[in-house]
Motif scaffolding. Structure first.
Motif, PDB file in Angstrom:
ATOM      1  N   PRO B  70      40.321 -14.121 -14.915  1.00  0.00           N
ATOM      2  CA  PRO B  70      41.481 -13.323 -14.213  1.00  0.00           C
ATOM      3  C   PRO B  70      41.252 -13.333 -12.785  1.00  0.00           C
ATOM      4  O   PRO B  70      40.309 -12.890 -12.313  1.00  0.00           O
ATOM      5  N   GLN B  71      42.336 -13.184 -12.082  1.00  0.00           N
ATOM      6  CA  GLN B  71      42.071 -12.909 -10.502  1.00  0.00           C
ATOM      7  C   GLN B  71      43.004 -11.754 -10.051  1.00  0.00           C
ATOM      8  O   GLN B  71      43.002 -11.512  -9.012  1.00  0.00           O
ATOM      9  N   ILE B  72      43.547 -11.208 -11.019  1.00  0.00           N
ATOM     10  CA  ILE B  72      44.174  -9.847 -10.805  1.00  0.00           C
ATOM     11  C   ILE B  72      43.912  -8.980 -11.634  1.00  0.00           C
ATOM     12  O   ILE B  72      43.732  -9.007 -12.988  1.00  0.00           O
ATOM     13  N   LEU B  73      43.357  -7.596 -11.293  1.00  0.00           N
ATOM     14  CA  LEU B  73      43.037  -6.404 -12.208  1.00  0.00           C
ATOM     15  C   LEU B  73      44.318  -5.598 -12.284  1.00  0.00           C
ATOM     16  O   LEU B  73      44.671  -5.173 -10.983  1.00  0.00           O
ATOM     17  N   LEU B  74      44.546  -5.013 -13.347  1.00  0.00           N
ATOM     18  CA  LEU B  74      45.601  -3.986 -13.476  1.00  0.00           C
ATOM     19  C   LEU B  74      44.914  -2.801 -13.663  1.00  0.00           C
ATOM     20  O   LEU B  74      44.375  -2.300 -14.685  1.00  0.00           O
ATOM     21  N   THR B  75      45.046  -2.075 -12.566  1.00  0.00           N
ATOM     22  CA  THR B  75      44.130  -0.810 -12.651  1.00  0.00           C
ATOM     23  C   THR B  75      45.102   0.543 -12.755  1.00  0.00           C
ATOM     24  O   THR B  75      46.132   0.391 -13.121  1.00  0.00           O
ATOM     25  N   ASP B  76      44.228   1.721 -13.188  1.00  0.00           N
ATOM     26  CA  ASP B  76      44.923   2.937 -13.294  1.00  0.00           C
ATOM     27  C   ASP B  76      45.120   3.838 -12.261  1.00  0.00           C
ATOM     28  O   ASP B  76      44.617   3.228 -11.163  1.00  0.00           O
ATOM     29  N   ALA B  77      45.543   4.651 -12.135  1.00  0.00           N
ATOM     30  CA  ALA B  77      45.658   5.726 -10.813  1.00  0.00           C
ATOM     31  C   ALA B  77      44.141   5.898 -10.049  1.00  0.00           C
ATOM     32  O   ALA B  77      43.309   6.112 -10.670  1.00  0.00           O
ATOM     33  N   ASP B  78      44.579   6.262  -8.860  1.00  0.00           N
ATOM     34  CA  ASP B  78      43.399   6.526  -7.931  1.00  0.00           C
ATOM     35  C   ASP B  78      42.253   5.583  -8.045  1.00  0.00           C
ATOM     36  O   ASP B  78      40.952   6.014  -7.798  1.00  0.00           O
ATOM     37  N   PHE B  79      42.522   4.342  -8.001  1.00  0.00           N
ATOM     38  CA  PHE B  79      41.457   3.522  -8.000  1.00  0.00           C
ATOM     39  C   PHE B  79      40.733   3.326  -6.785  1.00  0.00           C
ATOM     40  O   PHE B  79      41.532   3.351  -5.667  1.00  0.00           O
ATOM     41  N   GLY B  80      39.445   3.439  -6.630  1.00  0.00           N
ATOM     42  CA  GLY B  80      38.776   3.437  -5.441  1.00  0.00           C
ATOM     43  C   GLY B  80      38.670   4.626  -4.723  1.00  0.00           C
ATOM     44  O   GLY B  80      38.217   4.570  -3.384  1.00  0.00           O
ATOM     45  N   CYS B  81      38.749   5.657  -5.423  1.00  0.00           N
ATOM     46  CA  CYS B  81      38.562   7.119  -4.709  1.00  0.00           C
ATOM     47  C   CYS B  81      36.905   7.218  -4.411  1.00  0.00           C
ATOM     48  O   CYS B  81      36.134   6.329  -5.021  1.00  0.00           O
ATOM     49  N   GLY B  82      36.563   8.239  -4.077  1.00  0.00           N
ATOM     50  CA  GLY B  82      35.110   8.527  -3.708  1.00  0.00           C
ATOM     51  C   GLY B  82      34.710   8.230  -2.459  1.00  0.00           C
ATOM     52  O   GLY B  82      35.389   8.126  -1.344  1.00  0.00           O
ATOM     53  N   SER B  83      33.533   7.841  -2.525  1.00  0.00           N
ATOM     54  CA  SER B  83      32.781   7.476  -1.163  1.00  0.00           C
ATOM     55  C   SER B  83      33.316   6.243  -0.366  1.00  0.00           C
ATOM     56  O   SER B  83      34.207   5.459  -0.998  1.00  0.00           O
ATOM     57  N   SER B  84      33.156   6.204   1.092  1.00  0.00           N
ATOM     58  CA  SER B  84      33.903   5.139   1.741  1.00  0.00           C
ATOM     59  C   SER B  84      33.164   3.663   1.920  1.00  0.00           C
ATOM     60  O   SER B  84      33.330   2.882   2.469  1.00  0.00           O
ATOM     61  N   ARG B  85      32.119   3.751   0.913  1.00  0.00           N
ATOM     62  CA  ARG B  85      31.406   2.540   0.948  1.00  0.00           C
ATOM     63  C   ARG B  85      32.227   1.102   0.923  1.00  0.00           C
ATOM     64  O   ARG B  85      32.976   0.794   0.095  1.00  0.00           O
ATOM     65  N   GLU B  86      31.746   0.287   2.001  1.00  0.00           N
ATOM     66  CA  GLU B  86      32.752  -0.877   1.998  1.00  0.00           C
ATOM     67  C   GLU B  86      32.354  -1.887   1.150  1.00  0.00           C
ATOM     68  O   GLU B  86      33.026  -2.948   0.983  1.00  0.00           O
ATOM     69  N   GLY B  87      31.064  -1.822   0.586  1.00  0.00           N
ATOM     70  CA  GLY B  87      30.269  -2.642  -0.244  1.00  0.00           C
ATOM     71  C   GLY B  87      31.215  -2.672  -1.706  1.00  0.00           C
ATOM     72  O   GLY B  87      31.392  -3.782  -2.351  1.00  0.00           O
ATOM     73  N   ALA B  88      32.062  -1.642  -1.841  1.00  0.00           N
ATOM     74  CA  ALA B  88      32.888  -1.714  -3.130  1.00  0.00           C
ATOM     75  C   ALA B  88      34.065  -2.806  -2.872  1.00  0.00           C
ATOM     76  O   ALA B  88      34.421  -3.495  -3.984  1.00  0.00           O
ATOM     77  N   ALA B  89      34.697  -3.098  -1.830  1.00  0.00           N
ATOM     78  CA  ALA B  89      35.777  -4.043  -1.560  1.00  0.00           C
ATOM     79  C   ALA B  89      34.762  -5.518  -1.793  1.00  0.00           C
ATOM     80  O   ALA B  89      35.686  -6.225  -2.433  1.00  0.00           O
ATOM     81  N   TYR B  90      33.563  -5.462  -1.333  1.00  0.00           N
ATOM     82  CA  TYR B  90      32.911  -6.841  -1.578  1.00  0.00           C
ATOM     83  C   TYR B  90      32.709  -6.907  -3.243  1.00  0.00           C
ATOM     84  O   TYR B  90      32.800  -8.203  -3.374  1.00  0.00           O
ATOM     85  N   ALA B  91      32.476  -5.957  -3.780  1.00  0.00           N
ATOM     86  CA  ALA B  91      32.087  -6.254  -5.311  1.00  0.00           C
ATOM     87  C   ALA B  91      33.447  -6.731  -5.924  1.00  0.00           C
ATOM     88  O   ALA B  91      33.319  -7.666  -6.768  1.00  0.00           O
ATOM     89  N   VAL B  92      34.659  -6.173  -5.434  1.00  0.00           N
ATOM     90  CA  VAL B  92      35.895  -6.580  -6.075  1.00  0.00           C
ATOM     91  C   VAL B  92      36.044  -8.222  -5.602  1.00  0.00           C
ATOM     92  O   VAL B  92      36.378  -9.081  -6.489  1.00  0.00           O
ATOM     93  N   MET B  93      35.976  -8.463  -4.648  1.00  0.00           N
ATOM     94  CA  MET B  93      35.997  -9.848  -3.932  1.00  0.00           C
ATOM     95  C   MET B  93      35.031 -10.753  -4.523  1.00  0.00           C
ATOM     96  O   MET B  93      35.220 -11.912  -5.246  1.00  0.00           O
TER      97      MET B  93
END
Lengths: 480, 209
Positions: B70-93
């Motif tokens: 899959p290349q599309i993730l169907l999330t629930d509410a407030d996905f990505g809240c919490g700390s501003s760590r930019e590494g989280a976007a890298y993990a998704v990618m």
């Protein structure tokens, strides 16, 4: 009014507007300015993500000589001779090693753990005279405003995307903040320091009061302050929410720079000095907001809560959460007192402590160490603690003055330079449930270690607390 | 940055609200290098995907091979809240997602993802629930995201329009991140440096390219 007078008023600019304006390359249709970065400091905390991404993109450093990598957050303050391999925690060792590797790969000058000038970036930059009036400076650290005390516009950047942008392009996109002048006039009382002034300001603005503003600190109290005191003031701008805090350069700034190895020399010095003298805010320049503080009303301050605005004069008491009109503030204070295990109405000077820390980018310069040593001379401490000089140069000077002997004879430890116990990145933490009197800048929950309780105050006040084993008004400490 | 125009790909549901950046990229991975072949794909939602014994959690659709790649993730509410760590976007990618569709996303995380070419689409909660049901009914079914026309086309062919800031949209379509926008001002930067070097010769502005 003469036409000339009107023109002067219209063209009157603040220090911030002059420096910011001098660095705008282009402005985007959305109103963001692309600013030129004269100099960027970077530390090992998180910066490896920026370098990893640059590497994956095949990008390089545009102007490597306009950067200085400084290892400060993760370096232990002991056992430096053993080198990187001597760092016991493998994760910390890895972060320190990555900084060296990234600096080498991208050709950036690096003050590593063995460098004679190693120290905390915000101490080293002004000390070497790299940070100069009129410069635009960035660093991947929230306390970057410190360099504003030199008359620079110094702005914190994020450790990955923004730092990556600065390394690749030597520029940064920023929205221009509004301006706020904080004027402090009058003489400070005995035992009252720059730290007490900035804590009093933060108490007045609250931690969000400066958000979206660039501060300029002005007034006779600031003019009379040493370079060290000014650096302490600008350092904590972010604790009031302001990412930028500046002080106009004057003869005190110039006298400091004249002795710095990286300051301009000869003909360059003369030209630089002439330019620097044009930077102070013009008479009649308008700020978006003005704040005033009477120096005579400032007393030695201590924090009692879990945010820098949670502070009071040492002769006060722990406040009652219900005494705050604002509901959110009241709730915060309630939660803070629970975390800090404090009961309302307890006199602040009855709060017992377990240890002390003297150091950090806020208060670790030579004047800070002299102030602490002045209180500790000939006395013994009641609780353990450590003193970490802000830079290897400060450490050498303190040793030349014999200050280290005063600390050691009092019972404190004399450590190498780094961010150390300010946030414990290097593993040097305050134990759970322990209470620490600290010269640092943040008293957030868990800042110095999980469940550690932090009280921030000036170096002299920490020294007094160390002697008495409780928070103490340094003005009332009797001679040994 | 990889341009984003029209994506047709398998989608996988993750019906857990308030997934914070600490779950997306657990702290213990944050001091780790990202290198080709050794990126944050393992770290991505690690503790949501695996239990304490490193065994895949069967209830997590990300562990179900039926969803393909899959290349599309169907999330629930407030996905990505919490700390501003930019590494989280890298993990998704790094895990392989190019787009997330959900009822709401945290602001900083949203910006970090778009900066890295990952499109985040916000749709009504009711539509998200339909999408979850549709892909669960037929794991591996594909969803199309048409960015130029701002449309999501679900497996049944129904179209759902979404909002996006025009500037962010343009940058995604062109594959421009902040750096490439800045690089388009390359000549102005060079001219600025030359002027600054002349006016302030004591500054450490070097001239080598």
């Amino acid at each position: 009014m003469h036409m000339e007078g009107i023109d002067t008023m219209l063209s009157a600019r603040t220090l911030f507007e002059k420096v910011w304006g001098e660095h705008i390359i282009v402005t985007s249709p959305q109103g963001e300015d692309l600013l030129y970065v004269d100099f960027n400091y970077l530390n090992e905390g998180g910066s490896f993500l920026a370098f990893d991404q640059l590497r994956l993109e095949g990008r390089t450093s545009r102007r490597p000589e306009q950067h200085l990598a400084i290892t400060d957050h993760y370096l232990p303050t002991i056992n430096r001779a053993a080198g990187v391999e001597g760092i016991p925690n493998p994760e910390i060792r890895n972060v320190v090693a990555m900084m060296a590797g990234n600096a080498a790969d991208f050709g950036l000058p690096h003050l590593n753990m063995h460098h004679a000038k190693q120290g905390i970036a915000h101490v080293v930059g002004p000390e070497l005279g790299i940070s100069q009036p009129g410069m635009l400076i960035t660093c991947n650290d929230s306390h970057t405003a410190t360099h504003g005390a030199m008359g620079a516009c110094a702005i914190p950047v994020g450790a990955s995307n923004q730092l990556r942008h600065v390394v690749a392009t030597q520029t940064v996109w920023m929205k221009r903040p509004r301006t706020m002048r904080i004027t402090i006039d009058g003489a400070l009382g005995t035992g009252v320091t720059a730290k007490d002034v900035i804590l009093s300001i933060i108490r007045q603005t609250g931690i969000g009061g400066g958000a979206g503003y660039a501060f300029e600190y002005a007034g006779s109290t600031i003019r009379g302050m040493s370079m060290e005191g000014r650096l302490t003031i600008c350092n904590m701008s972010i604790e009031a929410g302001a990412r930028i805090g500046m002080i106009a350069p004057d003869d005190i700034t110039f006298a400091h720079l004249a002795q710095c190895e990286r300051a301009p020399k000869g003909e360059h010095w003369d030209r630089a000095l002439a330019y620097w003298r044009t930077l102070p805010t013009d008479p009649g320049a308008v700020f978006d907001r003005e704040l005033h503080l009477d120096a005579a009303t400032v007393a030695p301050m201590v924090t009692w809560g879990t945010s820098p605005e949670d502070c009071s004069p040492i002769d006060g008491v722990v406040p009652d959460p219900s005494s705050f009109d604002d509901h959110e503030r009241s709730r915060h204070v309630g939660r803070a007192l629970e975390y800090m295990q404090l009961i309302p109405a307890t006199p602040l000077s009855e709060i017992r402590i377990d240890r002390v820390f003297i150091g950090s980018c806020t208060n670790s310069r030579i004047e800070d160490l002299r102030a602490a040593a002045g209180v500790l001379r000939g006395r013994k401490v009641a609780v353990p603690g450590m003193v970490s000089a802000g830079s290897s140069e400060v450490k050498r000077q303190a040793e030349a003055e014999g200050l280290h002997r005063i600390f050691l004879e009092s019972g404190l430890e004399w450590r190498d330079s780094g961010c150390a116990m300010c946030n414990g990145s290097n593993g040097e933490i305050v134990g759970p449930g322990q209470r620490c009197a600290s010269t640092t800048n943040r008293n957030f929950e868990g800042r110095q270690g999980r469940n550690a309780m932090t009280h921030i105050m000036s170096p002299a006040m920490v020294a007094a607390a160390a002697i008495m084993g409780r928070l103490t008004d340094v003005r009332h400490l009797t001679s040994p | 940055m990889q341009p984003f125009t029209i994506l047709t790909a398998a989608a996988v549901p993750l019906p857990i609200a308030k997934i914070d950046t600490g779950m997306i990229l657990p702290g213990r991975y944050m001091r780790r290098h990202r290198r080709p072949g050794h990126d944050y794909s393992e770290a991505f939602l690690h503790d949501v995907r695996f239990d304490e014994n490193e065994q895949p959690r069967p209830e997590c659709a990300l562990n179900d091979a039926a969803y393909g790649t899959p290349q599309i993730l169907l999330t629930d509410a407030d996905f990505g809240c919490g700390s501003s760590r930019e590494g989280a976007a890298y993990a998704v990618m790094d895990y392989g997602f190019r787009a997330l569709i959900g009822p709401s996303f945290a602001e900083i995380f949203y910006g970090n993802c778009l900066q890295n070419g990952i499109l985040l689409v916000t749709l009504d909660e009711a539509v998200i629930h339909q999408l979850w049901a549709a892909v669960r009914a037929r794991p591996g079914s594909e969803i199309t995201i048409d960015l130029p026309n701002q449309l999501v086309i679900d497996p049944a062919g129904a179209r759902h329009s979404f909002d996006i800031n025009p500037l962010r949209k343009e940058r995604l379509i062109l594959g421009q991140d902040d750096i490439s926008v800045t690089e388009s001002h390359g000549a102005e930067i060079v001219a600025f440096e030359a002027k600054r070097r002349m006016a302030f010769p004591w500054l450490p502005i070097t001239s080598q390219a």
